[in-house]
Design an enzyme around this catalytic site. Structure first.
Site, PDB file in Angstrom:
ATOM      1  N   GLY A  26       0.367   5.100   4.930  1.00  0.00           N
ATOM      2  CA  GLY A  26      -0.364   4.044   5.640  1.00  0.00           C
ATOM      3  C   GLY A  26       0.561   2.940   6.112  1.00  0.00           C
ATOM      4  O   GLY A  26       0.453   2.452   7.241  1.00  0.00           O
ATOM      5  N   GLY A  27       1.492   2.563   5.261  1.00  0.00           N
ATOM      6  CA  GLY A  27       2.420   1.494   5.609  1.00  0.00           C
ATOM      7  C   GLY A  27       3.345   1.892   6.739  1.00  0.00           C
ATOM      8  O   GLY A  27       3.625   1.105   7.642  1.00  0.00           O
ATOM      9  N   GLY A  85       0.822  -1.211   0.000  1.00  0.00           N
ATOM     10  CA  GLY A  85       0.000   0.000   0.000  1.00  0.00           C
ATOM     11  C   GLY A  85       0.849   1.250   0.000  1.00  0.00           C
ATOM     12  O   GLY A  85       1.993   1.241  -0.461  1.00  0.00           O
ATOM     13  N   SER A  86       0.283   2.306   0.571  1.00  0.00           N
ATOM     14  CA  SER A  86       0.939   3.609   0.482  1.00  0.00           C
ATOM     15  C   SER A  86       2.044   3.744   1.517  1.00  0.00           C
ATOM     16  O   SER A  86       2.079   3.040   2.521  1.00  0.00           O
ATOM     17  CB  SER A  86      -0.083   4.717   0.708  1.00  0.00           C
ATOM     18  N   GLU A  94       5.379  -3.228   1.447  1.00  0.00           N
ATOM     19  CA  GLU A  94       5.824  -2.676   0.170  1.00  0.00           C
ATOM     20  C   GLU A  94       5.117  -1.337   0.068  1.00  0.00           C
ATOM     21  O   GLU A  94       3.888  -1.281  -0.029  1.00  0.00           O
ATOM     22  CB  GLU A  94       5.425  -3.623  -0.969  1.00  0.00           C
ATOM     23  N   CYS A 101       2.706  -0.352  -8.673  1.00  0.00           N
ATOM     24  CA  CYS A 101       3.836  -0.016  -7.786  1.00  0.00           C
ATOM     25  C   CYS A 101       5.136   0.019  -8.565  1.00  0.00           C
ATOM     26  O   CYS A 101       6.122   0.564  -8.088  1.00  0.00           O
ATOM     27  CB  CYS A 101       3.917  -0.988  -6.627  1.00  0.00           C
TER      28      CYS A 101
END
Lengths: 484, 484
Positions: free
Chosen positions: B208-209, B204-205, B228, B265
């Site tokens: 957020g990650g 994800g982002s 990731e 990504c």
């Protein structure tokens, strides 16, 4: 900055390490094996001098320190063999597959050095887990420059070892900056936060390790922090084993928990034994032979009686042998404490706190349910040991132990960690902070990162990934492992 | 809680996973391969229905989604082959050596499942990086129960996929609790902090990650968080390559950065090209064929024009093609921005921020020093791509790219990630948070922990470590790899 620098500022050391990184990464496995052997030879040649400094600084006996030097240089030579073997590169080749949907390109994967590594020396192994110990050896082996933070408990030994390492590396032709030593508490926190440092190896206390782990994790660019922090190393004795040989077990236990004045990360700190078998009496008898000694540092010597007194103050804990009121200015004396499995299950936080020094906690259980309930509240450990009698059904108990430790012993004692291909020195938190080991052939994996080359011309491929296997190493090609 | 549960509370799901963990760990590789194949077969059988739900929820076209289903089920089947191969266990046996000083015991090491794994689905790959995607497949493959956090961008698809996975697992005989789905933002933060969860996989982002990584790292018992997060995926075009085929390169680039409406990504987000070669004109010409589309979620659709406008507001950035003032309620349109290598080197933070969507930033360099200075400020990426002409000396540039990416491409474009033994999908921070991959045969290593058995009776040893190699797998015995 040359390879002969010993101590320097963190910024100098890490900048030099970063500058050295590409050149060190580009050296061949054979060359790095030579670097490791050169360090080992130089340390062996200086063993008498080094042991004498270590004796003065750590109060450990000569025989133990001489053995530790031999272990340390054997470890350096083992990593030399591991990298020449080549499987540590995990070289993998997939030729293009035009029949796949979508078609697969040519992909070739190898493990590369992660970059400069910070290594924190331990107090209790001034050679094997220090300046030229396992973290340094495994990082250099896989091609990472190393900046060691010296332990304040053996400063002079650290400096002298660093001089020897640096000189050996320089003479062997390693890139300048491949190795440096830094000193002081601030240097440690700076090292973990330095942008040039890409991973950290640490062996030490839970509190110190946790603080550094938090620093590494909260960086703008977090890095892996490989810490070995704390371990209670449970031992389980079955009823049949206690009945068959309480005396021998007791002798073995006393020898193990007092080894090195109880200052081993694999010291058996808690022993679950069947109530009513007389095992505790056998321990008291064996205790007559137990010897203490001067501890590694003043801080450790002060913490030991404090830890003992805290444990002994618990209502459910009885002092079975030895004295908890000890003078930290005198040699530490062994102690055996006694409690019950029910008490441990009810208050694991207090009763199972690691107490560094020659003490162990005997835990009496009345049935296997009580035993397993106590086992289940024990946190992750480096080791777990099972003493059983021949023919007992052990599979379930073995799995219960394997769930909370990295090494499970059947018979024997956990102190003593062989440096081999199969060794695992690491377990669930708080034993270690990762899914890797700090001892044994795979310790270098901590300091490698995978890189895949897609449709690369032969001329840019690392030698391990070229079509012809000139290195003669193990590779997986199109799914098949072989020396092809 | 049965294997057919789809959504549940986090506490229910993780308790069931913890209860299932020993039973799942005890299943044979052949059985788990069967579980994975059963999931793959069931998803293939439901492909038409699933693609139709996915089309409605994600706005991705049918052909792309149908291809993604095939990729997802092929991935499940690949992990089945990987575990039956057995090398993933890293089985290692060292027989006792009485000649070593001190003597070495019998040591046998194997990788075991780490325990229940939390998996966060991605928005942009509703199949391949979601409920039954690579994280789930690799965790189940190595014997870990999985609790998936559904992505809010495709809730119905997540539930339906989870039903299919659960039913397939139950029919195949997997332990109840091996798989569950949870939903909602709070469920995500709860999952990462749940004591029963032993590792997390996330795609994800960066923001957020990072928040979830911080939660995982600050637990009383920190766990590995395999995220990731974000990747700019630099592309470098040499002067010779631009002169030899600017048009073809431009067409390839436009196809790649607009693929899936730029929501990959591995989208090439920054392209270093030689000034004065007319490459930017070729991109403008190729841009005529560029198509946009509706984005995955409202939030992503709103972030895209905001990101464009922020970049275009920089004095050194020019809009080369497309419009930055876009209405987030309408389909996203492609954009090409232009700047210089000097500007990137001066302000990498602003100019190299990942902008999710069909945009790329062309960066003109005047010489290789300018090019390398810009490259050196680019943060870790999943991929780095080099376009060069035949015969150019590329080794130094290749190493410079390998230092900042997990996959280095020579020719071609980074979108498209083959699922093979050699794949590496992961790179230095912020591309990923670890030294492992989330795609390809070794992805399961993230969810395994080593355990060494010392002097264990045959009866308690995992089958992979017994004296006779009944599984016929690769093992290292006394230092020698073989199928012995």
């Amino acid at each position: 900055m040359t390879a002969t620098s010993t101590t320097s500022t963190v910024a100098e050391a890490t900048a030099a390490a970063a500058a050295a990184a590409p050149a060190l990464a580009a050296t061949s496995d054979v060359d790095r094996a030579r670097f490791l052997a050169a360090i080992a030879d130089a340390i062996d040649a200086a063993a008498v001098e080094l042991v004498s400094i270590a004796q003065r600084e750590t109060h450990l006996p000569e025989a133990r320190l001489t053995g530790e030097v031999a272990r340390t240089t054997a470890q350096l030579r083992m990593f030399a063999r591991v990298i020449v073997d080549g499987a540590y590169l995990e070289a993998t080749i997939d030729h293009p597959n035009s029949e796949a949907v979508p078609p697969n390109p040519d992909l070739r994967r190898v493990l590369k050095p992660i970059g400069p590594v910070g290594v924190f020396s331990a107090s209790n192994f001034p050679f094997a887990f220090s300046v030229a110990g396992g973290d340094t050896a495994s990082a250099l082996a896989v091609g990472c420059p190393v900046v060691v933070k010296a332990h304040s408990g053996h400063t002079e030994l650290s400096r002298r070892t660093a001089e020897i390492v640096s000189a050996a590396l320089e003479a062997a032709g390693a890139p300048a900056g491949s190795f440096s030593l830094v000193e002081g508490r601030q240097a440690g926190t700076d090292l973990v936060q330095d942008r040039n440092i890409k991973a950290v190896g640490f062996t030490g206390s839970l509190s110190g390790g946790r603080a550094l782990f938090d620093l590494a994790s909260s960086r703008p660019d977090p890095i892996p922090f490989y810490g070995e922090l704390g371990s209670i190393n449970p031992v389980v004795i079955t009823e049949a084993a206690a009945l068959a040989g309480a005396q021998k077990l007791a002798t073995g236990l006393v020898g193990s928990f007092t080894l090195g004045v109880g200052q081993f990360c694999t010291k058996p700190g808690v022993v679950l034994f069947p109530a009513g078998t007389g095992f505790e009496d056998a321990v008291v008898a064996a205790f007559a032979e137990a010897r203490g000694g001067e501890m590694l540092t003043e801080r450790i010597a002060e913490a030991y009686p404090a830890g003992l007194q805290k444990l002994a103050a618990e209502g459910n804990v009885k002092v079975l042998a030895g004295e908890v009121d000890q003078d930290p200015d005198r040699p530490a004396e062994p102690v055996v404490l006694l409690t019950t499995a029910a008490a441990v299950a009810a208050d694991p936080q207090t009763l199972l706190e690691e107490c560094f020094g020659p003490v162990t906690l005997l835990v009496a259980y009345h049935d296997t349910a009580e035993r397993d309930a106590a086992l289940d509240v024990i946190e992750g450990s480096l080791t777990a040991t099972l003493h059983a009698a021949e023919g007992e059904h052990l599979a379930d108990l073995a799995e219960r132990l394997a769930a909370r430790a990295g090494r499970v012993l059947f018979g024997g004692w956990p102190t003593g960690v062989a440096v081999t291909w199969s060794q695992q020195h690491g377990g669930p938190w708080p034993a270690t902070t990762s899914i890797h080991t700090s001892v044994g052939a795979t310790a270098g994996r901590r300091f490698q990162r995978p890189v895949t080359y897609q449709d690369a011309p032969e001329s840019v491929l690392p030698e391990a990934l070229r079509e012809q296997n000139t290195l003669g190493i193990w590779r997986r090609i199109d799914g098949e492992l072989g020396r092809h």
